[in-house]
Enzyme design. Structure first.
Site, PDB file in Angstrom:
ATOM      1  CG  ASN A 128      -2.541  -0.984   1.072  1.00  0.00           C
ATOM      2  OD1 ASN A 128      -3.042  -0.685  -0.242  1.00  0.00           O
ATOM      3  ND2 ASN A 128      -2.847  -1.707   2.014  1.00  0.00           N
TER       4      ASN A 128
ATOM      5  CG  ASN B  23     -13.808  -0.667   5.754  1.00  0.00           C
ATOM      6  OD1 ASN B  23     -13.038  -0.338   6.409  1.00  0.00           O
ATOM      7  ND2 ASN B  23     -13.336  -1.165   4.592  1.00  0.00           N
TER       8      ASN B  23
ATOM      9  CG  ASN C 214      -5.359   2.489   0.925  1.00  0.00           C
ATOM     10  OD1 ASN C 214      -6.399   1.494   1.252  1.00  0.00           O
ATOM     11  ND2 ASN C 214      -4.408   1.517   0.494  1.00  0.00           N
TER      12      ASN C 214
ATOM     13  CE  LYS D 119      -5.932   0.197  -1.859  1.00  0.00           C
ATOM     14  NZ  LYS D 119      -4.686  -1.543  -2.231  1.00  0.00           N
TER      15      LYS D 119
ATOM     16  CG  ASN E 188      -6.414   2.475   5.505  1.00  0.00           C
ATOM     17  OD1 ASN E 188      -5.940   1.288   5.805  1.00  0.00           O
ATOM     18  ND2 ASN E 188      -7.628   2.056   4.550  1.00  0.00           N
TER      19      ASN E 188
END
Length: 297
Positions: A102, A199, A185, A181, A189
């Site tokens: 990530n 989520n 995130n 991405k 996150n």
């Protein structure tokens, strides 16, 4: 064809199960207990419908296995990457590498390696590690692949193993793919980690949703070109599709592990600063996560 997957966390295990349907897969692990567990059981994948797929995956703690691989997939978290990079640098330059971390921080570090062929992956699927040899497939999502340099032919093997449960998409411009991405995130996150919710909690609670939208607008003001790629409705849809998922950052926090807040959120904040833009909401969540971790000055 022999595939070596370094790291048997949730992403490494799930990738291994899909690849093992047609390829010879070995996971390179750190702990003897996991090496024994995968050696005895392979890796079990709990599917979306609750059924279990048992796959033939081997495990080893011997990094010499990498030299025998046709492709090495690096599936460790960014925090473990610094210790691994010297081992990768010693590999034959002819062995292709695929990085599936990530965030953005690994991009330039990976390209400093001597290997002729280097690619990056962006994992959109949901995965959760159940135990040392079992992974839960939490949600169908595409695996995006971008070959940054070298021969792209080796990565066609993903065409052979893709399925409705494991869709694969080849894209150009790895850095752009990783940044997109990273933004997703950043939306999910840190908020889930601070609020301690799954989520879906980000859109089920009207106050959390309002904060999520403010964070989205702040990031889009700093990176206006991303509005064409990411609408707020896309963010809401992702939260709804993965409503029962625990974000990777929250999983790390609950397991008292160091999170990837630096390589994901910190990297986006730095990218905005390079444009002369500030991200006060995201910066607040960044420092809150570090404070929760117990980061010391």
């Amino acid at each position: 064809m022999k595939i070596a997957v370094i790291g048997a966390g949730s992403v490494g295990m799930l990738l291994s199960t899909f690849l093992a349907d047609r390829l010879d897969v070995t996971c390179i692990v750190r702990r003897k207990a996991q090496e024994i567990a995968i050696g005895e059981h392979g890796i079990n994948r709990i599917n979306l419908d609750g059924t279990v797929t048992k796959t033939s995956v081997k495990a080893s703690r011997d990094y010499n296995e990498l030299e025998r691989a046709s492709l090495v997939i690096v599936a460790v978290k960014y925090t473990h990457l610094p210790l691994l990079l010297p081992k990768l640098a010693d590999l034959s330059v002819d062995i292709p590498l695929l990085f599936v971390q990530n965030g953005l921080a690994h991009y330039e570090k990976a390209l400093q390696l001597p290997q002729k062929t280097i690619a990056f992956g962006s994992c959109q699927f949901g995965a959760q590690k159940e135990n040392d040899y079992t992974v839960i497939h939490r949600g169908i999502g595409v695996l995006k692949l971008a070959v940054e340099r070298g021969n792209a032919e080796i990565f066609q093997l993903f065409r052979e193993v893709e399925s409705p449960l494991f869709p694969v998409q080849f894209v150009e411009h790895a850095e752009n793919m990783l940044f997109e991405k990273a933004l997703y995130n950043c939306f999910i996150n840190p908020m889930t980690t601070v609020l301690q919710v799954k989520n879906g909690g980000l859109v089920a609670n009207r106050h959390a949703k309002k904060l999520l939208e403010a964070l989205y607008e702040e990031c889009m003001d700093a990176f206006p070109e991303q509005r064409e790629n990411i609408a707020f409705s896309d963010v809401v849809s992702l939260c709804e599709k993965t409503a029962s998922n625990t974000s990777s950052m929250l999983q790390d926090r609950l397991m008292n592990r160091k999170t990837e807040v630096e390589s994901i959120v910190g990297a986006v904040i730095k990218k905005a600063e390079q444009r002369g833009r500030s991200l006060p909401i995201l910066n607040t969540f960044y420092h809150l996560v570090l404070a929760i971790e117990g980061e010391k000055t």
